[in-house]
Design a protein around this motif. Structure first.
Motif, PDB file in Angstrom:
ATOM      1  N   ARG A   1       1.324 -10.844  -1.922  1.00 25.88           N
ATOM      2  CA  ARG A   1       2.205 -10.322  -2.981  1.00 25.88           C
ATOM      3  C   ARG A   1       2.245  -8.800  -2.948  1.00 25.88           C
ATOM      4  O   ARG A   1       3.317  -8.195  -3.117  1.00 25.88           O
ATOM      5  N   ALA A   2       1.085  -8.187  -2.736  1.00 21.78           N
ATOM      6  CA  ALA A   2       1.041  -6.720  -2.678  1.00 21.78           C
ATOM      7  C   ALA A   2       1.856  -6.191  -1.507  1.00 21.78           C
ATOM      8  O   ALA A   2       2.599  -5.209  -1.635  1.00 21.78           O
ATOM      9  N   LEU A   3       1.749  -6.854  -0.351  1.00 20.64           N
ATOM     10  CA  LEU A   3       2.518  -6.424   0.815  1.00 20.64           C
ATOM     11  C   LEU A   3       4.008  -6.632   0.592  1.00 20.64           C
ATOM     12  O   LEU A   3       4.829  -5.778   0.966  1.00 20.64           O
ATOM     13  N   LEU A   4       4.364  -7.737  -0.036  1.00 23.09           N
ATOM     14  CA  LEU A   4       5.780  -8.031  -0.285  1.00 23.09           C
ATOM     15  C   LEU A   4       6.401  -6.984  -1.201  1.00 23.09           C
ATOM     16  O   LEU A   4       7.523  -6.521  -0.971  1.00 23.09           O
ATOM     17  N   VAL A   5       5.653  -6.589  -2.235  1.00 20.14           N
ATOM     18  CA  VAL A   5       6.143  -5.539  -3.134  1.00 20.14           C
ATOM     19  C   VAL A   5       6.314  -4.235  -2.380  1.00 20.14           C
ATOM     20  O   VAL A   5       7.303  -3.509  -2.562  1.00 20.14           O
ATOM     21  N   LYS A   6       5.348  -3.934  -1.490  1.00 24.28           N
ATOM     22  CA  LYS A   6       5.425  -2.715  -0.689  1.00 24.28           C
ATOM     23  C   LYS A   6       6.652  -2.736   0.215  1.00 24.28           C
ATOM     24  O   LYS A   6       7.380  -1.734   0.330  1.00 24.28           O
ATOM     25  N   LEU A   7       6.908  -3.852   0.838  1.00 23.54           N
ATOM     26  CA  LEU A   7       8.053  -3.961   1.735  1.00 23.54           C
ATOM     27  C   LEU A   7       9.374  -3.873   0.980  1.00 23.54           C
ATOM     28  O   LEU A   7      10.344  -3.279   1.464  1.00 23.54           O
ATOM     29  N   LEU A   8       9.422  -4.467  -0.187  1.00 21.57           N
ATOM     30  CA  LEU A   8      10.648  -4.422  -0.982  1.00 21.57           C
ATOM     31  C   LEU A   8      10.994  -2.995  -1.401  1.00 21.57           C
ATOM     32  O   LEU A   8      12.168  -2.669  -1.604  1.00 21.57           O
ATOM     33  N   ASN A   9       9.979  -2.153  -1.526  1.00 16.91           N
ATOM     34  CA  ASN A   9      10.196  -0.757  -1.926  1.00 16.91           C
ATOM     35  C   ASN A   9      10.315   0.184  -0.730  1.00 16.91           C
ATOM     36  O   ASN A   9      10.408   1.397  -0.912  1.00 16.91           O
ATOM     37  N   SER A  10      10.289  -0.373   0.486  1.00 18.42           N
ATOM     38  CA  SER A  10      10.388   0.448   1.692  1.00 18.42           C
ATOM     39  C   SER A  10      11.829   0.468   2.192  1.00 18.42           C
ATOM     40  O   SER A  10      12.459  -0.588   2.306  1.00 18.42           O
ATOM     41  N   HIS A  11      12.325   1.647   2.513  1.00 18.97           N
ATOM     42  CA  HIS A  11      13.697   1.777   3.005  1.00 18.97           C
ATOM     43  C   HIS A  11      13.787   1.580   4.518  1.00 18.97           C
ATOM     44  O   HIS A  11      14.863   1.291   5.038  1.00 18.97           O
ATOM     45  N   ASN A  12      12.660   1.753   5.222  1.00 18.35           N
ATOM     46  CA  ASN A  12      12.662   1.569   6.669  1.00 18.35           C
ATOM     47  C   ASN A  12      11.264   1.151   7.119  1.00 18.35           C
ATOM     48  O   ASN A  12      10.307   1.152   6.335  1.00 18.35           O
ATOM     49  N   LEU A  13      11.163   0.789   8.390  1.00 16.94           N
ATOM     50  CA  LEU A  13       9.883   0.310   8.914  1.00 16.94           C
ATOM     51  C   LEU A  13       8.812   1.394   8.932  1.00 16.94           C
ATOM     52  O   LEU A  13       7.628   1.118   8.760  1.00 16.94           O
ATOM     53  N   MET A  20       8.410   3.742   6.756  1.00 18.35           N
ATOM     54  CA  MET A  20       7.882   3.822   5.392  1.00 18.35           C
ATOM     55  C   MET A  20       6.964   2.639   5.105  1.00 18.35           C
ATOM     56  O   MET A  20       5.926   2.789   4.454  1.00 18.35           O
ATOM     57  N   ALA A  21       7.322   1.470   5.611  1.00 21.20           N
ATOM     58  CA  ALA A  21       6.485   0.285   5.411  1.00 21.20           C
ATOM     59  C   ALA A  21       5.168   0.411   6.158  1.00 21.20           C
ATOM     60  O   ALA A  21       4.113   0.002   5.665  1.00 21.20           O
ATOM     61  N   GLU A  22       5.211   0.987   7.354  1.00 20.56           N
ATOM     62  CA  GLU A  22       4.008   1.143   8.163  1.00 20.56           C
ATOM     63  C   GLU A  22       3.036   2.133   7.544  1.00 20.56           C
ATOM     64  O   GLU A  22       1.816   1.956   7.615  1.00 20.56           O
ATOM     65  N   GLN A  23       3.553   3.167   6.904  1.00 25.16           N
ATOM     66  CA  GLN A  23       2.692   4.183   6.308  1.00 25.16           C
ATOM     67  C   GLN A  23       1.866   3.616   5.156  1.00 25.16           C
ATOM     68  O   GLN A  23       0.793   4.123   4.859  1.00 25.16           O
ATOM     69  N   GLY A  24       2.357   2.568   4.531  1.00 25.11           N
ATOM     70  CA  GLY A  24       1.640   2.002   3.391  1.00 25.11           C
ATOM     71  C   GLY A  24       0.570   1.001   3.766  1.00 25.11           C
ATOM     72  O   GLY A  24      -0.159   0.521   2.896  1.00 25.11           O
ATOM     73  N   LEU A  25       0.443   0.673   5.052  1.00 29.23           N
ATOM     74  CA  LEU A  25      -0.555  -0.288   5.483  1.00 29.23           C
ATOM     75  C   LEU A  25      -1.951   0.321   5.435  1.00 29.23           C
ATOM     76  O   LEU A  25      -2.167   1.435   5.864  1.00 29.23           O
ATOM     77  N   THR A  26      -2.893  -0.457   4.914  1.00 26.89           N
ATOM     78  CA  THR A  26      -4.283  -0.008   4.851  1.00 26.89           C
ATOM     79  C   THR A  26      -5.048  -0.584   6.045  1.00 26.89           C
ATOM     80  O   THR A  26      -4.555  -1.425   6.781  1.00 26.89           O
ATOM     81  N   GLN A  27      -6.268  -0.134   6.221  1.00 22.62           N
ATOM     82  CA  GLN A  27      -7.108  -0.608   7.308  1.00 22.62           C
ATOM     83  C   GLN A  27      -7.816  -1.911   6.950  1.00 22.62           C
ATOM     84  O   GLN A  27      -8.446  -2.533   7.800  1.00 22.62           O
ATOM     85  N   GLU A  28      -7.732  -2.336   5.703  1.00 24.74           N
ATOM     86  CA  GLU A  28      -8.383  -3.568   5.284  1.00 24.74           C
ATOM     87  C   GLU A  28      -7.670  -4.772   5.891  1.00 24.74           C
ATOM     88  O   GLU A  28      -6.443  -4.808   5.954  1.00 24.74           O
ATOM     89  N   PRO A  29      -8.437  -5.784   6.348  1.00 21.50           N
ATOM     90  CA  PRO A  29      -7.796  -6.957   6.948  1.00 21.50           C
ATOM     91  C   PRO A  29      -6.991  -7.736   5.917  1.00 21.50           C
ATOM     92  O   PRO A  29      -7.389  -7.868   4.760  1.00 21.50           O
ATOM     93  N   CYS A  62       5.633  -7.362  14.033  1.00 20.31           N
ATOM     94  CA  CYS A  62       6.945  -6.727  14.185  1.00 20.31           C
ATOM     95  C   CYS A  62       6.808  -5.368  14.882  1.00 20.31           C
ATOM     96  O   CYS A  62       7.546  -5.068  15.826  1.00 20.31           O
ATOM     97  N   LEU A  63       5.866  -4.564  14.432  1.00 17.10           N
ATOM     98  CA  LEU A  63       5.660  -3.246  15.036  1.00 17.10           C
ATOM     99  C   LEU A  63       5.202  -3.356  16.487  1.00 17.10           C
ATOM    100  O   LEU A  63       5.598  -2.551  17.338  1.00 17.10           O
TER     101      LEU A  63
END
Length: 212
Positions: free
Chosen positions: A21-33, A35-44, A54-55
């Motif tokens: 759910r947290a990732l989905l919210v992040k992706l919905l608020n991302s305008h491009n890949l 921006m989506a990649e920058q929000g990824l954390t190192q936690e599994p 995808c990347l």
């Protein structure tokens, strides 16, 4: 075994759904890949494997010339494969619950037959139907029946619960895949030389005004 699987599976499923759910919210608020990649954390995270897949495909495709349609097909195929693996991983353990729920009553029934058979044997040996002779075998039969039901009923309830929860989890993965493909399509359109402004494709201002 049922309760061990239930507790472990419940923790893992709830954790995966929360991260998804947290990732989905992040992706919905991302305008491009990017921006989506920058929000990824190192936690599994299980759902994070989708955006990483995808990347990874984009990095592999960057070494060769490609088209938008071909790139979308490759990314979609990789995402479908990851989604299938995540779904299969989430289903692990539920088969044991289904087996216990199906087999346990018959094990209890076998114990019932065995206990009653012992009662008849005792009657044949003593040549009497005294309660003291019959009671031990009947008690064994009832205990075996009770144990079978005690194992089967929770297993069936747990299996049905996980079936509904895993279906919701799969739906969440599908939503994530859809959002990733939408972002990818948006990025590709931004680089397309034949792309046109939205106002030239549809009457966006009228739709925006209607939305207000």
């Amino acid at each position: 075994m049922c309760w061990g699987i239930f507790i472990a599976k419940l923790i893992y499923l709830n954790k995966s759904k929360r991260e998804g759910r947290a990732l989905l919210v992040k992706l919905l608020n991302s305008h491009n890949l990017k921006m989506a990649e920058q929000g990824l954390t190192q936690e599994p995270s299980t759902a994070k494997l989708l955006i990483q897949a995808c990347l990874h495909e984009l990095n592999l495709s960057s070494n060769n010339a490609t088209t938008s349609d071909a790139l979308k097909e490759r990314v979609a195929a990789r995402l479908d494969r990851v989604k299938a693996e995540l779904s299969a991983d989430m289903n692990k353990g539920t088969g044991v619950l289904a087996t216990i729920g199906s087999v346990a009553p018959f094990v209890g029934l076998f114990g019932t037959v065995w206990g009653i058979m012992n009662s008849f044997i005792s009657i044949a040996k003593t040549q009497t139907t005294n309660l003291a002779v019959v009671a031990p075998g009947i008690a064994e039969a009832l205990l075996a029946t009770a144990l079978g039901l005690v194992a089967a009923i929770p297993a069936v309830v747990m299996y049905n619960y996980f079936s509904r929860s895993i279906t919701a989890y799969k739906s969440q993965l599908l939503d994530t895949v859809t959002v990733i493909m939408t972002i990818l399509s948006r990025d590709l359109s931004a680089k397309d030389t034949q792309a046109k402004p939205l106002e030239q494709l549809i009457d966006y201002q009228q739709i925006k005004a209607a939305g207000k």
